[in-house]
Scaffold this motif. Structure first.
Motif, PDB file in Angstrom:
ATOM      1  N   LEU A  59       0.854  -1.138  -0.005  1.00  0.00           N
ATOM      2  CA  LEU A  59      -0.026  -0.013  -0.020  1.00  0.00           C
ATOM      3  C   LEU A  59       0.893   1.302  -0.082  1.00  0.00           C
ATOM      4  N   GLY A  60       2.039   1.195   0.455  1.00  0.00           N
ATOM      5  CA  GLY A  60       3.041   2.357   0.548  1.00  0.00           C
ATOM      6  C   GLY A  60       3.469   2.723  -1.053  1.00  0.00           C
ATOM      7  N   GLN A  61       3.042   1.907  -1.964  1.00  0.00           N
ATOM      8  CA  GLN A  61       3.377   2.148  -3.297  1.00  0.00           C
ATOM      9  C   GLN A  61       2.094   3.225  -4.220  1.00  0.00           C
ATOM     10  N   LEU A  62       1.250   3.469  -3.199  1.00  0.00           N
ATOM     11  CA  LEU A  62       0.315   4.467  -3.742  1.00  0.00           C
ATOM     12  C   LEU A  62       0.403   5.844  -3.402  1.00  0.00           C
ATOM     13  N   SER A  63       1.322   6.436  -4.232  1.00  0.00           N
ATOM     14  CA  SER A  63       1.947   7.643  -3.931  1.00  0.00           C
ATOM     15  C   SER A  63       0.456   8.915  -4.058  1.00  0.00           C
ATOM     16  N   LYS A  64      -0.412   8.612  -4.732  1.00  0.00           N
ATOM     17  CA  LYS A  64      -1.742   9.431  -4.701  1.00  0.00           C
ATOM     18  C   LYS A  64      -2.514   9.156  -3.510  1.00  0.00           C
ATOM     19  N   LEU A  65      -2.496   8.169  -2.723  1.00  0.00           N
ATOM     20  CA  LEU A  65      -3.233   7.978  -1.822  1.00  0.00           C
ATOM     21  C   LEU A  65      -3.457   9.017  -0.855  1.00  0.00           C
ATOM     22  N   SER A  66      -4.754   9.857  -0.451  1.00  0.00           N
ATOM     23  CA  SER A  66      -4.555  10.927   0.627  1.00  0.00           C
ATOM     24  C   SER A  66      -5.672  10.641   1.597  1.00  0.00           C
ATOM     25  N   PRO A  80       2.936  -1.277   8.480  1.00  0.00           N
ATOM     26  CA  PRO A  80       4.184  -0.941   7.714  1.00  0.00           C
ATOM     27  C   PRO A  80       4.891   0.311   7.482  1.00  0.00           C
ATOM     28  N   GLU A  81       6.195   0.363   7.862  1.00  0.00           N
ATOM     29  CA  GLU A  81       6.673   1.555   7.433  1.00  0.00           C
ATOM     30  C   GLU A  81       6.630   2.142   5.955  1.00  0.00           C
ATOM     31  N   GLU A  82       6.328   1.230   5.123  1.00  0.00           N
ATOM     32  CA  GLU A  82       5.966   1.597   3.763  1.00  0.00           C
ATOM     33  C   GLU A  82       4.726   2.761   3.625  1.00  0.00           C
ATOM     34  N   VAL A  83       3.974   2.320   4.408  1.00  0.00           N
ATOM     35  CA  VAL A  83       2.486   2.800   4.679  1.00  0.00           C
ATOM     36  C   VAL A  83       2.829   4.169   5.605  1.00  0.00           C
ATOM     37  N   CYS A  84       3.498   4.083   6.457  1.00  0.00           N
ATOM     38  CA  CYS A  84       3.769   5.413   7.252  1.00  0.00           C
ATOM     39  C   CYS A  84       4.466   6.407   6.592  1.00  0.00           C
ATOM     40  N   LEU A  92      -0.586  11.121   2.348  1.00  0.00           N
ATOM     41  CA  LEU A  92      -1.835  10.545   3.129  1.00  0.00           C
ATOM     42  C   LEU A  92      -2.245  11.352   4.358  1.00  0.00           C
ATOM     43  N   ALA A  93      -3.120  12.176   4.110  1.00  0.00           N
ATOM     44  CA  ALA A  93      -3.428  13.230   4.987  1.00  0.00           C
ATOM     45  C   ALA A  93      -4.518  12.679   6.000  1.00  0.00           C
ATOM     46  N   GLU A  94      -5.490  11.691   5.837  1.00  0.00           N
ATOM     47  CA  GLU A  94      -6.226  11.127   6.558  1.00  0.00           C
ATOM     48  C   GLU A  94      -6.105   9.650   6.569  1.00  0.00           C
ATOM     49  N   PHE A  95      -5.689   9.027   7.720  1.00  0.00           N
ATOM     50  CA  PHE A  95      -5.310   7.859   8.055  1.00  0.00           C
ATOM     51  C   PHE A  95      -5.944   7.224   9.171  1.00  0.00           C
ATOM     52  N   VAL A  96      -7.197   6.630   9.169  1.00  0.00           N
ATOM     53  CA  VAL A  96      -7.889   6.252  10.387  1.00  0.00           C
ATOM     54  C   VAL A  96      -7.934   4.619  10.544  1.00  0.00           C
ATOM     55  N   MET A  97      -7.689   4.193  11.607  1.00  0.00           N
ATOM     56  CA  MET A  97      -7.787   2.811  11.708  1.00  0.00           C
ATOM     57  C   MET A  97      -8.119   2.606  13.502  1.00  0.00           C
ATOM     58  N   VAL A 108      -4.427  -2.249  15.283  1.00  0.00           N
ATOM     59  CA  VAL A 108      -3.124  -2.383  14.948  1.00  0.00           C
ATOM     60  C   VAL A 108      -2.267  -1.491  15.739  1.00  0.00           C
ATOM     61  N   LEU A 109      -1.027  -1.536  15.801  1.00  0.00           N
ATOM     62  CA  LEU A 109      -0.002  -0.679  16.432  1.00  0.00           C
ATOM     63  C   LEU A 109       0.283   0.437  15.241  1.00  0.00           C
ATOM     64  N   CYS A 110      -0.188   1.520  15.425  1.00  0.00           N
ATOM     65  CA  CYS A 110       0.126   2.581  14.451  1.00  0.00           C
ATOM     66  C   CYS A 110       0.860   3.952  15.149  1.00  0.00           C
ATOM     67  N   SER A 111       2.052   4.078  14.486  1.00  0.00           N
ATOM     68  CA  SER A 111       2.699   5.226  14.874  1.00  0.00           C
ATOM     69  C   SER A 111       2.606   6.733  14.110  1.00  0.00           C
ATOM     70  N   CYS A 112       1.890   6.388  13.010  1.00  0.00           N
ATOM     71  CA  CYS A 112       1.687   7.382  11.814  1.00  0.00           C
ATOM     72  C   CYS A 112       0.290   7.709  11.731  1.00  0.00           C
ATOM     73  N   CYS A 113      -0.827   7.113  12.260  1.00  0.00           N
ATOM     74  CA  CYS A 113      -2.302   7.369  11.950  1.00  0.00           C
ATOM     75  C   CYS A 113      -2.645   8.560  12.329  1.00  0.00           C
ATOM     76  N   THR A 114      -3.376   9.364  11.670  1.00  0.00           N
ATOM     77  CA  THR A 114      -3.801  10.711  11.815  1.00  0.00           C
ATOM     78  C   THR A 114      -4.990  10.784  13.160  1.00  0.00           C
ATOM     79  N   GLU A 115      -5.702   9.548  13.064  1.00  0.00           N
ATOM     80  CA  GLU A 115      -6.581   9.286  13.885  1.00  0.00           C
ATOM     81  C   GLU A 115      -6.600   7.694  14.360  1.00  0.00           C
ATOM     82  N   CYS A 116      -6.714   7.479  15.768  1.00  0.00           N
ATOM     83  CA  CYS A 116      -6.837   6.029  16.120  1.00  0.00           C
ATOM     84  C   CYS A 116      -8.167   6.014  16.824  1.00  0.00           C
TER      85      CYS A 116
END
Length: 122
Positions: A59-66, A80-84, A92-97, A108-116
């Motif tokens: 999913l980290g290859q999706l450079s247009k994913l916002s 994964p670090e690739e997603v972070c 990736l401006a909005e990442f909710v898990m 998930v353990l998430c260090s980069c989610c915009t909202e948990c």
């Protein structure tokens, strides 16, 4: 909606820009082949409690994913670090898990989610 089945058939739609499948009955894991959807900007899988497994690093290859939203699923593991890296590149401006913690199991353990969200908040 009450759509069901596995998500792998979607990986054949390479020109797709938005994929909103929230509030359905999809099952299985998220295919690593979703990383081939290079035009994908929005991926919403929220409220599909039969989706399980880990987020694939592809999913980290999706450079247009916002926007990536998948709370209230059974996705677990470490994001994964690739997603972070997408959040650090400001793509990736909005990442909710649903995140592990606050006395909750699963998520998930998430260090980069915009909202948990915890299971109680979803």
């Amino acid at each position: 909606n009450n759509l069901s089945g596995k998500l792998d058939v979607i990986t054949k739609m390479i020109a797709m820009e938005k994929l909103r499948l929230e509030e359905n009955q999809f099952s299985g894991t998220i295919s690593s082949e979703l990383g081939a959807l290079k035009n994908l900007e929005v991926l919403v899988l929220s409220d599909n409690d039969k989706i399980s497994g880990e987020l694939p690093p592809e999913l980290g290859q999706l450079s247009k994913l916002s926007r990536l939203m998948a709370p209230n699923t059974n996705i677990d593991g470490i994001v994964p670090e690739e997603v972070c890296s997408l959040t650090r590149d400001y793509a990736l401006a909005e990442f909710v898990m649903t995140c592990r913690g606050r006395g909750m199991e699963g998520g998930v353990l998430c260090s980069c989610c915009t909202e948990c969200k915890s299971d109680l908040e979803v």
